[in-house]
Design an enzyme around this catalytic site. Sequence first.
Site, PDB file in Angstrom:
ATOM      1  CE  LYS A  14      43.113  40.319  46.356  1.00 30.32           C
ATOM      2  NZ  LYS A  14      42.351  41.263  47.152  1.00 30.32           N
ATOM      3  NE  ARG A 128      33.378  41.773  45.932  1.00 26.43           N
ATOM      4  CZ  ARG A 128      34.705  41.808  45.913  1.00 26.43           C
ATOM      5  NH1 ARG A 128      35.404  40.702  45.952  1.00 26.43           N
ATOM      6  NH2 ARG A 128      35.327  42.957  45.831  1.00 26.43           N
ATOM      7  NE  ARG A 163      34.856  45.670  48.593  1.00 23.59           N
ATOM      8  CZ  ARG A 163      36.064  45.133  48.370  1.00 23.59           C
ATOM      9  NH1 ARG A 163      36.329  43.917  48.802  1.00 23.59           N
ATOM     10  NH2 ARG A 163      36.987  45.795  47.729  1.00 23.59           N
ATOM     11  NE  ARG A 174      38.940  47.047  43.823  1.00 25.91           N
ATOM     12  CZ  ARG A 174      37.868  46.344  44.195  1.00 25.91           C
ATOM     13  NH1 ARG A 174      36.660  46.811  43.954  1.00 25.91           N
ATOM     14  NH2 ARG A 174      38.002  45.201  44.795  1.00 25.91           N
TER      15      ARG A 174
END
Length: 221
Positions: A14, A128, A163, A174
Amino acid sequence: MKNIIFVAPPAAGKGTQSKLLSEKYKIPHISTGDLLRNEINLKTDLGNILADKMQEGTLISDDIVLQLLNKRLDNNDTKEGFILDGFPRNLYQAKALDELLYKSNKKIDYVLVLDLDIEIAKKRILGRMSCPNCGAVYNSLIEESKPKVDGFCDFDSTKLSRRTDDNEETFSIRYKTYLNETAPLIDYYIKKGLVHRIDSGISKEYTYKKIVAILEKGSDN
Ligand code: AMP
């Protein structure tokens, strides 16, 4: 008017898609995760409270996020449309958003549901990395998404960062939070006739092409 929201599990893309759409349609990309991280980076009183919670992977209180979002949506740049990334995350937020938009004579036009298998989601999260300077996103575990030089941005050679909430434990919390709290929103928006579903496990180019087709032709094929 293009007022767009995403309903998607972690790592469905997203953020990436929002960025691309924001550039194409010249409408702002509003990420509640970024609004919250900004408070943490500025070391505000609120930011200090948020840091631990976000590290855990659980949701921040609805009122805090709503307050930040309300302020951001008030900005003049949302007149022609906006892309919400990471909001709403539960039914309470969805209803609050409806009310908030109604007050300013706006509504949601598109709900983009990005479907993604849990194993692919995990790989995307654990690998990531992003460029703190230009925002480009990479993945150290996916061949075609690795940076040319390990650990550095292809565009401006800035050292890439991860992150702190992109770890296995936080991912699992999550993902569960998504299934329990966010996924039920799909039915909420189906009833309003706003949902378009896209398989986001193929590639970001495929997902982007599908989304643009939906936004421009109202077609899901
Ligand atoms: P994201 O950048 O969207 O993956 O969000 C990172 C973290 O920020 C989440 O795990 C939550 O702790 C928090 N967060 C972001 N958006 C929301 C929201 N709409 N409601 C509650 N917490 C949120």
